[in-house]
Design an enzyme around this catalytic site. Structure first.
Site, PDB file in Angstrom:
ATOM      1  N   HIS A 253      35.421  51.172  35.962  1.00 54.61           N
ATOM      2  CA  HIS A 253      35.864  49.816  35.654  1.00 54.61           C
ATOM      3  C   HIS A 253      36.063  49.528  34.172  1.00 54.61           C
ATOM      4  O   HIS A 253      37.103  49.037  33.793  1.00 54.61           O
ATOM      5  CB  HIS A 253      34.922  48.765  36.258  1.00 54.61           C
ATOM      6  CG  HIS A 253      35.031  48.639  37.738  1.00 54.61           C
ATOM      7  ND1 HIS A 253      34.516  49.587  38.594  1.00 54.61           N
ATOM      8  CD2 HIS A 253      35.605  47.695  38.509  1.00 54.61           C
ATOM      9  CE1 HIS A 253      34.774  49.224  39.840  1.00 54.61           C
ATOM     10  NE2 HIS A 253      35.444  48.094  39.824  1.00 54.61           N
ATOM     11  N   HIS A 358      28.477  44.168  40.823  1.00 59.93           N
ATOM     12  CA  HIS A 358      29.845  44.647  40.687  1.00 59.93           C
ATOM     13  C   HIS A 358      30.465  44.183  39.363  1.00 59.93           C
ATOM     14  O   HIS A 358      31.416  43.400  39.321  1.00 59.93           O
ATOM     15  CB  HIS A 358      30.702  44.196  41.862  1.00 59.93           C
ATOM     16  CG  HIS A 358      31.972  45.000  41.987  1.00 59.93           C
ATOM     17  ND1 HIS A 358      32.201  45.840  43.045  1.00 59.93           N
ATOM     18  CD2 HIS A 358      33.055  45.107  41.182  1.00 59.93           C
ATOM     19  CE1 HIS A 358      33.373  46.420  42.897  1.00 59.93           C
ATOM     20  NE2 HIS A 358      33.917  45.980  41.764  1.00 59.93           N
ATOM     21  N   HIS A 437      38.049  39.070  37.736  1.00 61.41           N
ATOM     22  CA  HIS A 437      38.128  40.283  36.932  1.00 61.41           C
ATOM     23  C   HIS A 437      38.529  39.910  35.501  1.00 61.41           C
ATOM     24  O   HIS A 437      39.138  38.885  35.265  1.00 61.41           O
ATOM     25  CB  HIS A 437      39.145  41.260  37.505  1.00 61.41           C
ATOM     26  CG  HIS A 437      38.661  41.996  38.713  1.00 61.41           C
ATOM     27  ND1 HIS A 437      38.465  41.377  39.922  1.00 61.41           N
ATOM     28  CD2 HIS A 437      38.309  43.289  38.891  1.00 61.41           C
ATOM     29  CE1 HIS A 437      38.030  42.273  40.810  1.00 61.41           C
ATOM     30  NE2 HIS A 437      37.924  43.434  40.208  1.00 61.41           N
TER      31      HIS A 437
END
Length: 574
Positions: A253, A358, A437
């Site tokens: 990520h 996450h 995000h």
């Protein structure tokens, strides 16, 4: 000939044109200096056909010294490329034209799921003044071999019922890479050779993992993370990779660079004793600060800093958009209708050892030596160097004690408080982000810019899937008064056809005064259709769309990750 084959012949006044000089970027070349010393170098790679896009950039002395040559970037595949070189040599101005031949590029990971061999692009709009834009597409494709590295895990079938699956481990968020640069005609002008960063036929974890987390460092290269590795690469194909420190795994990520050159890498802990006393591999909840030599300088262990048992959003997630384990069998079903206290592993669940956090982006705020982090399953946070929480941008449901005191209060442009429900449904012109995000700081405007994916909005699921929407959104945060104002948004009005359930990014681009973003997973769960990645540049003042390009995955139900604007002069002009 007795001493070997003859070298490549010189071209023009300099040396040979060497295609793919470092073996990883076949659409680049180096023109050897042949012991000469050109100055004031400019490269033009001419566009193909009537509407082809020229790529122009300057080359700095440091770059030429480093490579003993002049980089040629932006070649077309399987083509006799026309390249012009302008420079001065021994006081004379020289202009030379070259033909540089390239071979074809291909996707090695094709199987009977494939809709196309390569990913394809469709240009919808390019406004005047944006013709020279270049966009790196950070994507991937399913490994047709499956994964020999995925830990054994379980997939939810219903409330308290699980079935075995070979693809539920945390370390191998691994997809075969598809990283390439397109121009505003949708033509591929750069390709990262898959074999140089990934080996789908070897269980060596050093060559597995999703190649992602790409940022321009400003020093002529780009960051990446990939399974057990992190580091930098440049457009000529040089890759500087390091292994994660012992005790950590699952680098994916994000790999962002601090002003001092240290890396901020999102990883996980290999062996961690959680509050139940179980020894687990954590999932996407560790942030490592690593110096240039790979030494571990600091760790933000979010399982200890935050509350890993808060499940307000987790229960509302669509099981068809849980990222990364999209469950096609339960699209539209809320995770809370299943067993939230899932087995350890990469499934939505509470507590260290499950995907409770996450983390998908990290940014550094130098003014107070703190980090801003996006936790897809919790919200956006600012955390100090001493590991105390400065503020939390999320609805108030599930927050207790001192955490509840750190929640930012929504206000309007006059500073008046906006009333919101516990799940975040607000009166007035304000909306929280959900499963967001890239919560990145916009230092030019002193704002926070976030891609609001929008799953679980209001901590619920809508009556119909097509009621969902995503947004580019900007906030102004007053840390003294602990308030947050929504100052800009785009995308809500576009509805479900602009909805990206997972991945994606957005950031402000000062050079064209635009919001540049990438919806990486439009129509992700539509059967037998490619997933759409939409490149957009939207005028900040007028919200007029300046650029819109759709990029289609090669296999159905496969997400793209992010996109990055590429400036070759920034890369080679040093």
């Amino acid at each position: 000939m007795a001493a070997g084959f003859p070298p490549a012949p010189a071209v023009g006044n300099l040396g040979a044109a060497l295609v793919n000089p470092y073996g990883a970027s076949p659409l680049t070349a180096l023109i050897d200096l042949n012991s000469k010393h050109p100055k004031n170098v400019k490269v033009i790679v001419h566009g193909k056909g009537k509407h082809g896009v020229d790529i122009n950039y300057t080359v700095g002395q440091k770059t030429m010294n480093t490579h003993d040559g002049i980089p040629v970037f932006g070649l077309y595949a399987d083509y006799d490329n026309n390249v012009t070189l302008e420079y001065s040599l021994d006081g004379k101005k020289i202009k030379e034209d070259y033909k540089i031949k390239t071979g074809s590029i291909t996707n090695k990971y094709v199987d009977n799921r494939s809709l196309t061999v390569m990913q394809e692009a469709k240009v919808v709009k390019v406004a005047k003044g944006f013709e020279d834009r270049l966009y790196l597409i950070n994507s991937g494709t399913y490994n047709h071999q499956g994964s020999d590295l995925h830990w054994s895990g379980q997939k939810p079938k219903g409330a308290g019922i699980f079935e075995s699956t070979p693809a539920m481990g945390a370390m191998p968020f691994e997809m075969a890479p598809m990283n390439y640069i397109i121009d505003t005609q949708g033509e591929v002008r750069w390709w990262l050779d898959q074999d140089t960063v990934y080996n789908g036929f070897d269980i060596n974890p050093n060559m597995r993992g999703y190649f992602m987390g790409i940022h321009d460092t400003g020093n002529g290269d780009y960051t990446f993370v990939s399974g057990q590795r992190y580091g930098t690469f440049n457009l000529l194909g040089q890759i500087d990779a390091k292994r994660l420190p012992r005790g950590y795994q699952d680098a994916s990520h994000e790999n962002n660079v601090m002003p001092n050159g240290h890396y901020l890498v999102r990883a996980a802990k290999s062996n961690f004793k959680n509050r139940q006393g179980d020894m687990v591999r954590t999932v996407r909840d560790q942030i490592l600060e690593l110096d240039k030599d790979g030494n571990l300088v600091d760790v933000w262990n979010l399982a200890e800093i935050l509350d890993p048992y808060r499940d307000a959003l987790l229960k509302a997630l669509d099981m068809g958009a849980v990222c990364l384990n999209v469950d096609m069998d339960h699209v539209g079903q809320k995770a809370g209708e299943m067993e939230i206290n899932a087995p350890y592993g990469d499934v939505p669940g509470i507590g260290a050892g499950r995907n409770w956090a996450h983390v998908n982006s990290i940014d550094y705020d130098a003014k107070d030596d703190a980090i801003v982090v996006s936790l897809r399953h919790q919200g956006v946070f600012k955390i100090n160097r001493d590991k105390s929480v400065k503020w939390i941008l999320t609805p108030r449901a599930g927050w207790k004690g001192d955490f509840a005191k750190k929640l930012l209060q929504p206000v309007d442009k006059k500073g008046n408080k906006i009333k919101c429900t516990d799940g975040g449904v607000c009166d007035g012109d304000f909306d929280f982000t959900y499963t967001q995000h890239t919560a990145w700081l916009n230092h030019d405007k002193n704002r926070l810019t976030v891609f609001d994916n929008g799953d679980g909005r209001g901590y619920d699921q809508p009556a119909l899937q097509d009621m969902k929407y995503s947004r580019f959104v900007e906030y102004k945060i007053d840390e003294k008064n602990m308030t947050v104002q929504q100052t800009w948004e785009y995308g809500k009005e576009l509805g479900y056809d602009w909805y990206s359930s997972i991945t994606s990014n957005v950031e402000y681009m000062k050079d064209h005064n635009t919001m540049f973003g990438f919806n990486g997973a439009i129509h992700l769960t539509t059967p037998n259709q490619p997933t759409i990645g939409k490149v957009s540049e939207v005028d900040y003042d007028t919200k007029e769309v300046k650029v819109e390009i759709d990029v289609f995955t090669d296999k159905p139900n496969t997400p793209h990750y992010r996109s990055v604007i590429i400036n070759p002069t920034s890369q080679f002009g040093q």
